[in-house]
Design an enzyme around this catalytic site. Sequence first.
Site, PDB file in Angstrom:
ATOM      1  CG  HIS A 172      -2.059  -0.930   1.111  1.00 31.93           C
ATOM      2  ND1 HIS A 172      -2.212  -1.771   0.044  1.00 31.93           N
ATOM      3  CD2 HIS A 172      -3.125  -1.149   1.924  1.00 31.93           C
ATOM      4  CE1 HIS A 172      -3.322  -2.475   0.205  1.00 31.93           C
ATOM      5  NE2 HIS A 172      -3.895  -2.126   1.337  1.00 31.93           N
ATOM      6  CE  LYS A 600     -12.801   5.019   1.323  1.00 38.16           C
ATOM      7  NZ  LYS A 600     -14.015   4.931   0.473  1.00 38.16           N
TER       8      LYS A 600
END
Length: 947
Positions: A172, A600
């Site tokens: 990532h 999120k």
Amino acid sequence: MALLWSPESWSKRLAELEARSGDLKAVPLRRDVRSLGILLGEVLREQAGDEFFELVEALRKGTIRRRAAETRRNRKEAARQGAEALKLVHSLPVEQAILLSRAFAFYFELINLAETNHRKRRRLALQLSGEAAEQRGSLAGTFAIMKRVGIGSEEALEWLRRVLIVPVFTAHPTEVARRSVMFKRRRIGEFLAALDRIPTPRQELAHLEDAIRAEITSLWQTDEVRSRRPTVYDEIKMGLDYYDVAIFATLPVLYEEISEALRCVYGLKIEPHNLPQVLRFGSWIGGDRDGNPFVTPEVTRDAIRLARMHLLAFYRRQLERIIDLLTSSAQQIPVSRELRKRLEDYIEQLHVPAEQVFGEQFEFEHYRRFVLCIKARVRRTLESAVGGSLPPLSGISGQGHELLAQALPAYGSARELLDDLETLRNSLASNRGLRIAESQIDPLILQVRTFGLHLHTLDIRQHARVHAQALKEAAADVIASDLPGALSTETAGVLETFRVIAETKRSSSPEAIRHYVISGAASVDDVLAVVRLARLGGARMEGTKTDPGLMPVPLFESIEDLRQAPEICRELWSRPDYRQLVATWNNWQEVMLGYSDSNKDGGMLTSTWEIFRAHRDLHTVARECGVKLRLFHGRGGTVGRGGGPTHRAIFAQPMDSFEGQLRITEQGEVLNFKYADEVLAERNLELMIAASIDALARPNARDPKGHFTGILKPEWEAALDELSEISFGFYRENILDNPSVITYFEESTPVGELEQAKIGSRPARRKASRNIADLRAIPWVFGWTQSRLLVPAWFGVGHAIEQYLAPPGTSKVRLKLLQEMAREFPLFIDLVRNVEMALGKADLATAKLYSSLVEDSKLRDQVYEMLVAEFNRSVRAVLAITGQKQLLEGNEVLANSIRLRNPYVDPMHLIQVDMLRRKRTGENTPEVNRAISATISGIAAGLRNTG
């Protein structure tokens, strides 16, 4: 000239290094920071000139004055100092802005190295004092607590046998540093560690100081920001580096630590190589196809091959070392009948006498001859991975080398290699060579047992909607009246990936791929689609005695999917056809929980609670269905992506909802923080193992006077249900469903420049869209972190707690309940601490500066004021629950670190905002983009977080 690290006396230096408390233990860190700062100043003067150095000093002193005025609550003076600093930055040509950003970023790189070295220093001091066993999360400390509450040695061993930790490295894009820069950092870290040796001659001190100065100079002359986006192959190599840097060497030490802890606490004498396996490694690098078009089937094939080559090359080096050291002679000591038989069998395969193979070398040294045969087989195995021949074996003649290399086969499995090594080990142990076996053979046995012939398992990951589309295309081809046309590129890639999996499984390391992660899983069909596609691609899902099979791993990411996960799995595990598959995996099923995307989707509080509930309820369903459940925790590096101390998170798991096995992602910059050094890697892995034993045995729950037990009281659960529901509604209304927020976010942060920073190979969005839902969690957290608001880590917490305490006549009782939870319930303790840490790192004055980048003043004020109001509510909530007067009152080390770092991070914020403004008003040049990239790197170093 006085040397920076020269002591007044070596006895005083020793006292500093051994200090267990007080200011004395911090003296070495302050000396390192001060000395590195002086050396950086010298390099800046030399490389960029005195005038530039004075500019650095002017900006540094200005931001220090601004922070001092803020501390005195003199807002007018703080504003004036801030305006002057901003004016200075705005007057700079871009080239100087780049240099300034680099100068401050370099300062933090050096400070971070000093702090990392101090962590190692403190670890050593605890070991010297005998207090390491009492350190939070240590194995010896955990076993001691277990023994104190009546857990005997056999029960302790039974808990240990159930533990299996699998850190999974991912690419990532949160690691800013280039690979070459990381190597240079490590060299400086090694020099700093060498300066702690006592005593060190003055000449050596001078040499080390010069070496550090030279590395700082070299770093200054190196591009710290990539000129191109890294390829997946770059990321694969970076992931492999950590094995050489720390993991290979750490593994034997870790098992020795477990053995020693059991001996000290329980009086058990178990050799490290006889301990149960508690550790394996995994990777996503080269297998994570979700939203990354650069991870092709060919890349996946190469990722497996490169890992295998890396490991086998390491085994060759270890065998060469053993050949050099294992000089026992049959004239002095016998060898076992089994080893002699195996050696004879190997020589028989050559169809020539032993003398013709080995000549006069090692005439009576049967061990060396046997290890040469092992090495020849490893070489053949490596050649099959490389796809070509390798240089001759060292240690024997060219003719003997050719005979061994041509006649002896490659290893068909790790078990075959282990059999040879265990034969060698047993022969030594049974012939008065136990010490030799322990020091030279046991480490390699542990390594082969852990890494096999493949190094780590490579997960394949793809999104559920891609599978659905591929299956739809494949089905249409079968039932259509017309002849099928070409498959879409994406569907062809999916099927080819399964062919690569099948190809890998036919090799000598079928363990190299054993999990297929399904992103966005929301139904049973999402899991079954992978099974059907695997059949089409020729990949076998079932496990066998020699192949663990291919297990589909549903990844539940949204709040809704987390809530539905238990019933989805119940339906899946109730299918007879799927249960037949599960049976071939020894009745194990893995499920992955997504921390980043759930945060999120629902905010910090709701994400934390829904993951906990899903975790608990999945285990309940698994027990009812007769399935052994292993959870894969997709935690990010930062609090806003599920990060925070790993050992606390493991212990905070629900009671009776942990089988002892877990996999956990280790992402981006976290890899460097945890695995860049043997000492740090060993401590990190020890923490995870100790926390897992603690979470299984729950000794606190057996102590009549114990607290922090993990037991969830009904009233606590009701409180968290209510808090989560309030927070979720508030977050959705004000963040996710508020179109103004995405506009504010894109304009007030450098998220659009993340691509320019060339941090990772993967795009920031899954698809072209301005929706928050399509934005990956990493850039979402990245943008808020760079602008110092850190919204994902706290938004919704303050409002929820305020509303929870609001009903008339209940506020005191409810606050008392939350305070009790913050003392006793691990999950809530972890939540409050993580939120407090994020609030402490946030900085409203800096965030206000970034908000000025938003063009629409009405939208800007509306969103900023909404965020600030919730920030203040969250601060008040944390202080009320913890009983503190200010944030981080109980974490003085972190509070001091933030306070000392802020004035040095401020200049980079000023430069970043100014460069963003220039870019958005038309000055979109390579130089401006490079300046912004430099500030991204510098701010990440200053905060020790990218996103």
